[in-house]
Write a protein that holds these residues in place. Structure first.
Motif, PDB file in Angstrom:
ATOM      1  N   ASP A 212       0.828  -1.208   0.000  1.00 28.21           N
ATOM      2  CA  ASP A 212       0.000   0.000   0.000  1.00 28.21           C
ATOM      3  C   ASP A 212       0.866   1.264   0.000  1.00 28.21           C
ATOM      4  OD1 ASP A 212      -2.499   1.522   0.333  1.00 28.21           O
ATOM      5  OD2 ASP A 212      -1.671   1.960   2.320  1.00 28.21           O
ATOM      6  N   CYS A 213       1.936   1.283   0.812  1.00 26.38           N
ATOM      7  CA  CYS A 213       2.849   2.442   0.835  1.00 26.38           C
ATOM      8  C   CYS A 213       3.455   2.655  -0.549  1.00 26.38           C
ATOM      9  CB  CYS A 213       3.986   2.222   1.825  1.00 26.38           C
ATOM     10  SG  CYS A 213       3.477   1.980   3.521  1.00 26.38           S
ATOM     11  N   ALA A 214       3.908   1.551  -1.160  1.00 31.34           N
ATOM     12  CA  ALA A 214       4.543   1.643  -2.477  1.00 31.34           C
ATOM     13  C   ALA A 214       3.542   2.199  -3.494  1.00 31.34           C
ATOM     14  CB  ALA A 214       5.057   0.275  -2.905  1.00 31.34           C
ATOM     15  N   GLU A 215       2.299   1.763  -3.383  1.00 31.73           N
ATOM     16  CA  GLU A 215       1.235   2.232  -4.279  1.00 31.73           C
ATOM     17  C   GLU A 215       1.029   3.742  -4.129  1.00 31.73           C
ATOM     18  OE1 GLU A 215      -0.808  -0.335  -5.768  1.00 31.73           O
ATOM     19  OE2 GLU A 215      -2.469   0.834  -6.583  1.00 31.73           O
ATOM     20  N   GLN A 216       1.019   4.218  -2.911  1.00 34.33           N
ATOM     21  CA  GLN A 216       0.841   5.654  -2.680  1.00 34.33           C
ATOM     22  C   GLN A 216       2.008   6.461  -3.269  1.00 34.33           C
ATOM     23  OE1 GLN A 216      -0.678   7.067   1.172  1.00 34.33           O
ATOM     24  NE2 GLN A 216      -0.919   4.920   1.782  1.00 34.33           N
ATOM     25  N   LEU A 217       3.218   5.941  -3.116  1.00 40.12           N
ATOM     26  CA  LEU A 217       4.373   6.635  -3.705  1.00 40.12           C
ATOM     27  C   LEU A 217       4.315   6.572  -5.221  1.00 40.12           C
ATOM     28  CD1 LEU A 217       7.257   5.591  -1.271  1.00 40.12           C
ATOM     29  CD2 LEU A 217       6.205   7.855  -1.503  1.00 40.12           C
ATOM     30  N   SER A 218       3.902   5.425  -5.724  1.00 36.37           N
ATOM     31  CA  SER A 218       3.771   5.247  -7.166  1.00 36.37           C
ATOM     32  C   SER A 218       2.782   6.266  -7.744  1.00 36.37           C
ATOM     33  CB  SER A 218       3.309   3.817  -7.443  1.00 36.37           C
ATOM     34  OG  SER A 218       3.114   3.620  -8.811  1.00 36.37           O
ATOM     35  N   ASP A 219       1.638   6.442  -7.065  1.00 27.56           N
ATOM     36  CA  ASP A 219       0.653   7.443  -7.502  1.00 27.56           C
ATOM     37  C   ASP A 219       1.280   8.826  -7.584  1.00 27.56           C
ATOM     38  OD1 ASP A 219      -1.293   5.549  -7.655  1.00 27.56           O
ATOM     39  OD2 ASP A 219      -2.310   6.095  -5.772  1.00 27.56           O
ATOM     40  N   ALA A 220       2.027   9.187  -6.545  1.00 20.90           N
ATOM     41  CA  ALA A 220       2.661  10.506  -6.509  1.00 20.90           C
ATOM     42  C   ALA A 220       3.671  10.651  -7.653  1.00 20.90           C
ATOM     43  CB  ALA A 220       3.348  10.721  -5.170  1.00 20.90           C
ATOM     44  N   LEU A 221       4.412   9.587  -7.916  1.00 22.31           N
ATOM     45  CA  LEU A 221       5.396   9.628  -9.004  1.00 22.31           C
ATOM     46  C   LEU A 221       4.684   9.755 -10.348  1.00 22.31           C
ATOM     47  CD1 LEU A 221       7.735   7.000  -7.370  1.00 22.31           C
ATOM     48  CD2 LEU A 221       8.579   9.190  -8.256  1.00 22.31           C
ATOM     49  N   GLN A 222       3.553   9.077 -10.499  1.00 18.86           N
ATOM     50  CA  GLN A 222       2.761   9.189 -11.724  1.00 18.86           C
ATOM     51  C   GLN A 222       2.248  10.614 -11.930  1.00 18.86           C
ATOM     52  OE1 GLN A 222       2.116   6.965 -14.048  1.00 18.86           O
ATOM     53  NE2 GLN A 222       2.870   5.073 -13.122  1.00 18.86           N
ATOM     54  N   ARG A 223       1.987  11.306 -10.820  1.00 21.53           N
ATOM     55  CA  ARG A 223       1.528  12.696 -10.890  1.00 21.53           C
ATOM     56  C   ARG A 223       2.679  13.664 -11.174  1.00 21.53           C
ATOM     57  NH1 ARG A 223      -0.502  12.901  -5.108  1.00 21.53           N
ATOM     58  NH2 ARG A 223      -0.523  15.175  -5.368  1.00 21.53           N
ATOM     59  N   GLY A 224       3.884  13.139 -11.329  1.00 19.71           N
ATOM     60  CA  GLY A 224       5.025  13.993 -11.667  1.00 19.71           C
ATOM     61  C   GLY A 224       5.757  14.541 -10.460  1.00 19.71           C
TER      62      GLY A 224
ATOM     63  N   ASP B 220      12.502  -2.063  -2.837  1.00 25.13           N
ATOM     64  CA  ASP B 220      12.340  -3.346  -3.552  1.00 25.13           C
ATOM     65  C   ASP B 220      11.153  -3.299  -4.517  1.00 25.13           C
ATOM     66  OD1 ASP B 220      14.409  -4.522  -2.156  1.00 25.13           O
ATOM     67  OD2 ASP B 220      13.116  -5.588  -0.742  1.00 25.13           O
ATOM     68  N   ARG B 221      10.067  -2.679  -4.067  1.00 26.18           N
ATOM     69  CA  ARG B 221       8.839  -2.680  -4.866  1.00 26.18           C
ATOM     70  C   ARG B 221       8.860  -1.657  -6.000  1.00 26.18           C
ATOM     71  NH1 ARG B 221       7.726  -4.852  -0.016  1.00 26.18           N
ATOM     72  NH2 ARG B 221       5.838  -6.107   0.278  1.00 26.18           N
ATOM     73  N   LEU B 222       9.633  -0.589  -5.856  1.00 25.68           N
ATOM     74  CA  LEU B 222       9.561   0.525  -6.811  1.00 25.68           C
ATOM     75  C   LEU B 222      10.768   0.626  -7.742  1.00 25.68           C
ATOM     76  CD1 LEU B 222       8.119   3.119  -4.269  1.00 25.68           C
ATOM     77  CD2 LEU B 222       6.884   2.150  -6.229  1.00 25.68           C
ATOM     78  N   ASN B 223      11.855  -0.035  -7.388  1.00 19.58           N
ATOM     79  CA  ASN B 223      13.117   0.194  -8.107  1.00 19.58           C
ATOM     80  C   ASN B 223      13.045  -0.165  -9.587  1.00 19.58           C
ATOM     81  OD1 ASN B 223      15.870   0.897  -8.356  1.00 19.58           O
ATOM     82  ND2 ASN B 223      16.476  -1.244  -8.098  1.00 19.58           N
ATOM     83  N   ALA B 224      12.260  -1.153  -9.930  1.00 19.58           N
ATOM     84  CA  ALA B 224      12.188  -1.546 -11.344  1.00 19.58           C
ATOM     85  C   ALA B 224      11.361  -0.557 -12.168  1.00 19.58           C
ATOM     86  CB  ALA B 224      11.591  -2.944 -11.470  1.00 19.58           C
ATOM     87  N   HIS B 225      10.592   0.295 -11.487  1.00 23.00           N
ATOM     88  CA  HIS B 225       9.609   1.119 -12.205  1.00 23.00           C
ATOM     89  C   HIS B 225       9.909   2.612 -12.246  1.00 23.00           C
ATOM     90  CE1 HIS B 225       7.373  -2.583 -12.048  1.00 23.00           C
ATOM     91  NE2 HIS B 225       7.461  -2.582 -10.732  1.00 23.00           N
ATOM     92  N   TYR B 226      10.690   3.099 -11.293  1.00 17.75           N
ATOM     93  CA  TYR B 226      10.933   4.552 -11.211  1.00 17.75           C
ATOM     94  C   TYR B 226      12.400   4.823 -10.895  1.00 17.75           C
ATOM     95  CZ  TYR B 226       5.863   4.647 -10.704  1.00 17.75           C
ATOM     96  OH  TYR B 226       4.518   4.464 -10.909  1.00 17.75           O
ATOM     97  N   PRO B 227      12.895   5.992 -11.311  1.00 20.17           N
ATOM     98  CA  PRO B 227      14.243   6.375 -10.866  1.00 20.17           C
ATOM     99  C   PRO B 227      14.219   6.641  -9.355  1.00 20.17           C
ATOM    100  CG  PRO B 227      13.413   7.871 -12.590  1.00 20.17           C
ATOM    101  CD  PRO B 227      12.275   7.001 -12.166  1.00 20.17           C
ATOM    102  N   ILE B 228      15.224   6.155  -8.666  1.00 18.42           N
ATOM    103  CA  ILE B 228      15.313   6.333  -7.214  1.00 18.42           C
ATOM    104  C   ILE B 228      16.711   6.850  -6.876  1.00 18.42           C
ATOM    105  CG2 ILE B 228      15.244   5.171  -4.956  1.00 18.42           C
ATOM    106  CD1 ILE B 228      13.275   3.187  -6.062  1.00 18.42           C
ATOM    107  N   GLU B 229      16.778   7.820  -5.985  1.00 18.38           N
ATOM    108  CA  GLU B 229      18.081   8.265  -5.470  1.00 18.38           C
ATOM    109  C   GLU B 229      18.094   8.045  -3.969  1.00 18.38           C
ATOM    110  OE1 GLU B 229      19.393  12.167  -6.753  1.00 18.38           O
ATOM    111  OE2 GLU B 229      21.003  12.183  -5.247  1.00 18.38           O
ATOM    112  N   ILE B 230      19.165   7.442  -3.486  1.00 16.95           N
ATOM    113  CA  ILE B 230      19.261   7.133  -2.049  1.00 16.95           C
ATOM    114  C   ILE B 230      20.305   8.052  -1.414  1.00 16.95           C
ATOM    115  CG2 ILE B 230      19.823   5.354  -0.351  1.00 16.95           C
ATOM    116  CD1 ILE B 230      18.989   3.330  -2.665  1.00 16.95           C
TER     117      ILE B 230
END
Lengths: 240, 240
Positions: free
Chosen positions: A86-98, A120-130
């Motif tokens: 669910d957390c990953a989904e919420q972040l994904s939504d925000a990333l989709q919104r730009g 783990d859940r988002l790395n394949a789909h969005y750019p991530i900086e740690i």
């Protein structure tokens, strides 16, 4: 889209121990996300708040179960999987919104951080900086003025959630050690340390770098339970 | 006198990974001190230079012998003892003059730092404050996007200067590991990793967070020698 997810280490507690990079990202952020226990203030958010005077939008990820419960058992596992999904989904939504959400993490995110499971859940789909943060252990050994390892000494970082046999085995042949995740494991740790003759060399640090910081020999600690923000250090022996 | 010695962690290389506390101390400092190899620029000083535009007085501590030589042998030991004695004496003089020197350290000072040997010599005589820095390992696992440990996994930080038997023994039963001090020990490390079946899981990171950063599977590394600023990561296995 050039937006991305920032996973931002907030350090151990002192807001001055935040890096300049984390500060910049927070000041520029329009959305921050953070984990909290039910009914408690997020430690990471509290550290970050100095840099969030512009009041960005916030996603609060409330753990469904206390993380101090035993991590075995399928009920716990399932609840946490759903939660992280669910957390990953919420972040994904925000990333989709730009947007470029900043996920705030205590200490150093890739060292036992909950952020790992969203990574783990988002790395394949969005750019991530740690953005690395000062780890709790580093804040503790610095404030306690305990050089932790020198020369060819090895360092063992050990979660106290391990069975006493594994704890004892690891401690028996360590040069220096950090024991994490103390909580209700304190008596088990003391037994293991006594069994291998390290009890007198151990230091206990509670809320390291925070205002309520406590530093003492473990042998001087009277309580038999420790808060989440505590750890035990066994520094390597001094060599010239 | 309220002056003191600051031992300041400068992080792994990226000046944005300096903490706000380190930045403040550097901007206020009238005297900085740092270690260098003969004829080379100090890495810590290079990171700090962004914050030293006011040109404070500087003490340059030049190692008498390369620290990459074998650390055994009394000649090396004696030379280093004299060297550290002399550095401590210079800092002591500055403290006597009422200054608050900032001793700059790469990474995190109390984790294998040379500053430990000056701390040992001065701690009984002067107030000292230690500012933790982002460690090289933390900078590397963040930039390589490699969660290093999760849940009840333990982390072994191992200097590659150990004999191959000790290296192999430690690697054999590790969940996750960081191998430091690679230099000319690369072939030995490869052998140890192959012996315990970890070679394919190992990552090699050179100059992590610096401009020339290299991240690759260790199996893809062709060179048989690595620079001082390199390390090997074996991340813990992913668990959901």
């Amino acid at each position: 889209m050039n937006n991305k997810l920032y996973i931002v280490g907030m350090g151990p507690g002192d807001p001055e121990l935040v890096t300049r990079k984390a500060e910049r990202i927070l000041r520029d952020s329009s959305l921050v996300a953070y984990f909290t226990k039910k009914g408690e203030t997020s430690h990471a958010y509290r550290i970050a708040s100095t840099f969030l005077l512009h009041k960005p939008e916030a996603l609060k990820f409330e753990y469904p179960i206390t993380t101090e419960k035993p991590h075995t058992g399928s009920e716990y596992q399932t609840a946490m999987q759903f939660f992280y999904d669910d957390c990953a989904e919420q972040l994904s939504d925000a990333l989709q919104r730009g947007l470029s959400p900043a996920l705030l993490c205590e200490g150093d995110p890739m060292l036992y951080g909950s952020a790992i499971y969203l990574f783990d859940r988002l790395n394949a789909h969005y750019p991530i900086e740690i953005i690395p943060g000062i780890s709790a252990m580093s804040g503790c050994w610095s404030n306690a003025k305990l050089p932790i390892v020198r020369k060819d000494q090895a360092l063992d970082v050990i979660p106290a959630t391990l069975p006493i046999e594994s704890l004892t085995e690891r401690l028996k042949r360590c040069d220096a050690a950090v024991i994490m995740k103390i909580g209700r494991n304190l008596e088990k740790i003391k037994s293991a340390l006594k069994a291998v003759g390290l009890f007198e060399r151990a230091f206990y640090i509670e809320r390291g770098t925070q205002i309520q910081q406590q530093i003492m020999a473990l042998s001087a600690l009277e309580s038999c339970k420790a808060p989440y923000f505590s750890l035990i250090l066994i520094p390597g022996r001094a060599k010239p």
